[in-house]
Design a protein around this motif. Structure first.
Motif, PDB file in Angstrom:
ATOM      1  N   TYR A 239      -0.338   5.695  -1.110  1.00 59.81           N
ATOM      2  CA  TYR A 239      -1.509   6.080  -0.317  1.00 59.81           C
ATOM      3  C   TYR A 239      -2.125   7.341  -0.929  1.00 59.81           C
TER       4      TYR A 239
ATOM      5  N   ILE B 171      -7.269  -0.720   2.416  1.00 60.80           N
ATOM      6  CA  ILE B 171      -5.953  -0.465   2.981  1.00 60.80           C
ATOM      7  C   ILE B 171      -5.681  -1.551   4.017  1.00 60.80           C
TER       8      ILE B 171
ATOM      9  N   GLN C 263       0.834  -1.204   0.000  1.00 59.54           N
ATOM     10  CA  GLN C 263       0.000   0.000   0.000  1.00 59.54           C
ATOM     11  C   GLN C 263       0.866   1.250   0.000  1.00 59.54           C
TER      12      GLN C 263
END
Length: 870
Positions: free
Chosen positions: A251, A261, A248
């Motif tokens: 972002y 997420i 991830q």
């Protein structure tokens, strides 16, 4: 100044007043509502509504939320009040106060957080939210907590008048219920958030938790790093700081986009995972305190099965893009005491955005749990364009004593110190793993971790398959990081090279794709049997400058290895490797058994063909002669090389070995023109060597090939390091039959025609004068290098005594049809010579050895001396 002193005094008084009132604060209507028929079920924070409290002059306040977060210096309660002004003029917030009353009776004034400290008034017809915080010491629960609202009143006792209060109900929850969404803000952008999942993984004797959060950006701006720290909180209050998954790293959530997420943490194996929640906090830069933000109750924990069956595609999510992974082309062969496994990981980006993979660790695990590391350099950090597929070659050595069936490739996500989620969830702050211990609250600021956290992603089953030997002439398909192609071994040869032997594998590669195939700068290696040391190798590729193969096109290349001529072996491994980012990347790796092809034989009178680009030519034996020496015989071969190129070009330098009937090899010296050959032109190429007198030359052949050096064909005068395309040209040695006359003597490129010779002797003289009338013609149809032949003229006088002269053709004997060469021989013996005959003999001398070309006798004429006139 006075005003501030009065205000300060009033605040002191209000603290005492609030303390006296703490025991009799009224519970608002909202609290009573909480005792309805649904009171048994915990209320989610966003579902519970507190009633507003009037503050006067059209101003009301309502408690929007209240949270508590454990800190090492005392637990912090934060709450948000929304002020609404229905009046026609702005209202000053300096007249309104809030107090937190703990279950123990402590009355604590609320202080606005740093970002809200400058909010001093609420405008007419407007609303304004202000967040406050209070250090409640060791109070660890919101149960029994009350918040009272007071206004400044100079007439009231203590200058403060209570207008209402909020009692936090026993069933109040600070977290959104599992399965429900929370409408909140991040970076002043409205978002909808909900808990997605809680998954538990066991790896390396540890337990890891993976927490998923669904986020939808409801605003009209990109949502970036909200600056939160994330914690996994157990039902008992133990918290563990979460690291943002390295998948991830990006972002950034676009407007109206929904993203999942994921956060990771290591937790104790004995921790109870019922009723856990995901808690976000944010550090207040003014107070340096960590204030609670939104929280989400997590669904029941699950433990997913990470085992991926043979041939099954495993999908992983990286930055909201689906990456398909697949293990393919796994095979194994033994080397030394190890089983060497080679396989490929195929990765495909099925999304519509480019994706850079995070750092991974790879290892192969046996059935008993022993792991063997696999280099993941080709996988970690690789970037995939949308719909792009890449092949990552992998190799691992597993001791043969380990059971080779049931192996698994472990794919592990490596979350290091630079991947921790807080204080910002973009993964830029330090810390990883657990930051809390059972029964101990999480600290106010993240603990910096010095070790990385590893997290299992998939366990790929590796099918047990012995690598099959490649058969000569058979076509095979393969795919690597460069593309898909077919390959075949055209020939395997073994032939002499100085003190060693050369083993040569000739391979053909064909592009089977519909797009071009780029062939990298390759290096080849050869290993014999289980020898771990590679053989010294050289690689030659025909048409090397063409590194891109169009669909359907082929290229041939040769991998040559030098081994001791006494070496014996059963199996051979041939490997081709390219280079990417200074790393060696496998291109092709195959095993063949010792099915060495016999060197092709070219019958006497037939041609040897060179088909290499720019060097195309054919060679045919012109003659092979034996120069018989006293201690050895010299074999001499002339070949006629015909250029088959359509442009003038230099021919390849030829290398050769003579092979006798009993299998002995003798390196051949050579002479070859350095000039370019015109289309269809012929050049004379000469080879020779010295053989023992006892060698049988009846079935002698010439092992012939094109010389190479530095991966390319060489030309005349260049030094060869090997040769390719070797074939055995069967020779036809012819015995030399001297001519009985000197009417036409050939010593290429010249032909000498002795027309007549006269020998004169003056009676009583010691001198014999000889005149030779000759013609000399040069044959220019063939181009040749320096042949180093010498023409020896031997004169044998009537007494049988021989005299020799070395004649340089073109100098001592000149070209032309009616030339004369004269010489004189003097001996005392000649004074008694009364006539007789002498003979002229021509010899071809090469490398110190001779063959007789022809001989002819001529009469000596005695001439009386001329008497002087008296």
């Amino acid at each position: 100044m006075r005003k501030y002193r009065v205000t300060y005094a009033a605040l002191l008084v209000s603290t005492l007043v609030a303390g006296q009132l703490a025991g009799s604060i009224a519970v608002p209507v909202a609290a009573a509502a909480a005792t309805s028929k649904n009171a048994a079920a915990p209320a989610a924070a966003p579902a519970f509504k507190f009633n507003s409290v009037p503050l006067g002059a059209g101003v009301t306040a309502v408690l929007e939320n209240v949270n508590i977060w454990s800190q090492t210096g005392g637990n912090i309660v934060s709450y948000t009040l929304k002020y609404t002004n229905s009046g026609n003029s702005s209202a000053s917030l300096l007249k309104y106060f809030s107090r937190v009353v703990t279950p123990g009776g402590s009355v604590l004034p609320g202080n606005p957080v740093g970002t809200d400290a400058l909010k001093k008034k609420v405008g007419a017809k407007e609303s304004l939210s202000v967040t406050y915080y209070v250090n409640v010491g060791q109070t660890s629960s919101l149960q029994g907590l009350k918040i009272s609202m007071l206004v400044w009143d100079a007439k009231a006792k203590g200058y403060l008048k209570q207008t209402g209060s909020y009692a936090v109900p026993a069933n109040y929850s600070t977290a959104a219920a599992a399965g429900t969404s929370l409408n909140t803000t991040m970076n002043d952008i409205p978002v909808t958030a909900s808990a997605d999942s809680l998954q538990l993984y066991k790896y390396g004797g540890k337990v890891y938790a993976k927490v998923g959060l669904n986020l939808t950006n409801k605003g009209n701006k990109v949502l970036g790093d909200p600056g939160y720290s994330a914690y996994l909180v157990s039902a008992s209050g133990t918290s563990f700081e979460l690291a943002l998954s390295s998948t991830q790293a990006d972002y950034k959530i676009q407007p109206q986009e929904k993203r999942s997420i994921y956060y990771l943490a290591e937790i104790p194996a004995y921790l109870k995972t019922d009723n856990m929640k995901l808690q976000f906090t944010q550090k207040d830069e003014t107070t340096k305190l960590e204030l609670p933000k939104s929280a989400y109750k997590l669904p029941a924990a699950t433990s997913p099965n990470l085992v991926v069956g043979s041939g099954v595609v495993k999908k992983i999510i990286v930055n909201s893009n689906t990456i398909e992974t697949l293990i393919r082309n796994a095979n194994v062969y033994s080397q030394d005491a190890d089983a060497v496994w080679t396989f490929q990981m195929q990765i495909k980006n099925t999304g519509n955005k480019a994706v850079t993979l995070p750092s991974y660790e790879l290892a192969v695990k046996s059935q008993k749990g022993t792991t063997f590391p696999v280099s993941a350099k080709g996988l970690s950090g690789v970037t995939l364009k949308p719909l792009e597929t890449k092949i990552i070659p992998l190799t691992v050595r597993v001791p043969l004593e380990v059971e080779q069936s049931g192996l698994q490739l472990l794919m592990i996500e490596a979350v290091g110190a630079d991947n921790i989620s807080g204080p910002d969830s973009s993964g830029t702050s330090e810390g990883a793993g657990t930051t809390g211990t059972p029964g101990t609250p999480a600290p106010a600021s993240p603990v910096t971790a010095t070790t990385k956290m590893i997290f299992p992603v998939a366990y790929f089953v590796i099918p047990y398959a012995l690598r099959a030997d490649v058969m000569t002439g058979q076509e095979y398909m393969t795919t690597n990081s460069y593309g898909s192609f077919s390959y075949s071994i055209q020939s395997l040869q073994r032939y002499p090279w100085r003190d060693d032997d050369i083993v040569a594998a000739r391979l053909r590669i064909t592009n089977t794709q519909t797009v071009s195939l780029t062939i990298p700068e390759l290096k080849g290696s050869i290993k014999l049997d289980n020898d771990s040391l590679p053989v010294t190798t050289e690689l030659y590729m025909d048409n090397k400058e063409s590194s891109v193969l169009a669909p359907g096109k082929s290229v041939e290349l040769y991998v040559l290895g030098k081994i001791a001529y006494t070496s014996e072996f059963r199996d051979m491994r041939v490997a081709l490797n390219g280079t990417q980012n200074s790393e060696s990347v496998p291109f092709l790796d195959l095993s063949v058994n010792n099915s060495i092809n016999s060197i092709p034989t070219i019958a006497q009178g037939k041609s040897y063909t060179i088909s290499k680009k720019g060097k195309a030519a054919s060679l045919k034996e012109n003659k092979t002669t034996v120069y018989e020496g006293e201690n050895y015989n010299l074999v001499y071969t002339e070949l006629l090389l015909s250029s088959e190129e359509k442009r003038q070009s230099k021919m390849a330098r030829l290398q050769a070995y003579y092979k006798t009937k009993d299998g002995q090899y003798f390196e051949a010296s050579s002479s070859q023109s350095d000039n370019s050959a015109s289309p269809g032109a012929k050049q004379l190429v000469v080879f020779w060597t010295k053989l023992p007198k006892a060698a049988d030359i009846a079935d002698i052949s010439l092992y012939l090939g094109a010389g190479i050096n530095g991966g390319k064909l060489i030309e005349s005068k260049e030094e060869a390091t090997g040769f390719v395309d070797v074939a055995a040209l069967q020779l036809n040695p012819q015995g030399n039959v001297p001519a009985s006359t000197l009417a036409s003597t050939v010593l290429y490129p010249y032909t000498i025609s002795v027309q007549s010779s006269e020998g004169k002797h003056l009676r009583s003289s010691d001198t014999l004068d000889i005149t030779i009338n000759y013609g000399l013609k040069r044959d220019n149809q063939y181009d040749a290098g320096a042949l180093e032949h010498k023409l020896i003229l031997q004169i044998t006088d009537p007494f049988g005594i021989s005299t020799e002269k070395t004649l340089t053709l073109g100098t001592d004997l000149t070209e032309g049809t009616n030339n004369q060469y004269s010489l004189s021989i003097s001996r005392t013996l000649y004074k008694t010579m009364g006539g007789g005959a002498y003979s002229l003999t021509f010899y071809d001398e090469f490398q110190g050895e001779r063959i007789k070309l022809g001989s002819q006798a001529y009469a000596v004429t005695n001439v009386n001396p001329v008497k002087p006139e008296e």
